[in-house]
Scaffold this active site. Structure first.
Site, PDB file in Angstrom:
ATOM      1  N   ARG A  24      -2.161  13.095   0.262  1.00 30.07           N
ATOM      2  CA  ARG A  24      -3.484  13.105  -0.380  1.00 30.07           C
ATOM      3  C   ARG A  24      -4.347  14.239   0.154  1.00 30.07           C
ATOM      4  O   ARG A  24      -5.017  14.932  -0.612  1.00 30.07           O
ATOM      5  CB  ARG A  24      -4.192  11.761  -0.179  1.00 30.07           C
ATOM      6  CG  ARG A  24      -3.529  10.615  -0.933  1.00 30.07           C
ATOM      7  CD  ARG A  24      -4.190   9.290  -0.629  1.00 30.07           C
ATOM      8  NE  ARG A  24      -4.144   9.019   0.809  1.00 30.07           N
ATOM      9  CZ  ARG A  24      -4.910   8.155   1.446  1.00 30.07           C
ATOM     10  NH1 ARG A  24      -5.816   7.454   0.790  1.00 30.07           N
ATOM     11  NH2 ARG A  24      -4.781   7.965   2.741  1.00 30.07           N
ATOM     12  N   ASN A  42      -3.397   6.659  -2.922  1.00 27.83           N
ATOM     13  CA  ASN A  42      -2.119   5.969  -2.754  1.00 27.83           C
ATOM     14  C   ASN A  42      -2.110   4.754  -3.670  1.00 27.83           C
ATOM     15  O   ASN A  42      -3.158   4.155  -3.918  1.00 27.83           O
ATOM     16  CB  ASN A  42      -1.938   5.487  -1.311  1.00 27.83           C
ATOM     17  CG  ASN A  42      -1.601   6.609  -0.355  1.00 27.83           C
ATOM     18  OD1 ASN A  42      -1.106   7.651  -0.745  1.00 27.83           O
ATOM     19  ND2 ASN A  42      -1.883   6.388   0.919  1.00 27.83           N
TER      20      ASN A  42
END
Length: 99
Positions: A24, A42
């Site tokens: 990320r 996520n």
């Protein structure tokens, strides 16, 4: 921002070893480097998903990055892109990591 090039939006989901490897954070950095807005998070089933918006050529660069590069320790098995469309204006102001 886009000049003569249109803006586009695309949703994505990346599978493989993409959680616990700073995927990320690297996605956010790459998107910001490209001048894109959107988000990344996520999922509960072990993937990373998000949305990217900006000039079409830059969005396509991020798509290639998500397909082939990712974070240094990631192992991408698949990147899926959906809802790819032209947009009149950006719907986000920044590229954020969502929890």
């Amino acid at each position: 921002m886009a000049g003569s090039e249109g803006l586009m939006s695309v949703d994505y989901e990346v599978s493989g070893r993409v959680q616990g490897v700073f995927f990320r954070k690297y996605t956010q950095s790459e998107a910001k480097r490209l001048g894109l807005v959107g988000w990344v998070r996520n999922t509960s089933h072990g993937t990373v998903q998000g949305q990217a918006q900006g000039p079409a050529a830059r969005v396509r660069e991020l798509q290639e990055w998500l397909r082939k590069i990712g974070s240094p320790q990631s192992r991408i098995s698949r990147a899926e892109f959906t809802n790819e469309k032209e947009i009149a204006a950006l719907e986000h102001t920044d590229f954020q990591i969502r929890k």
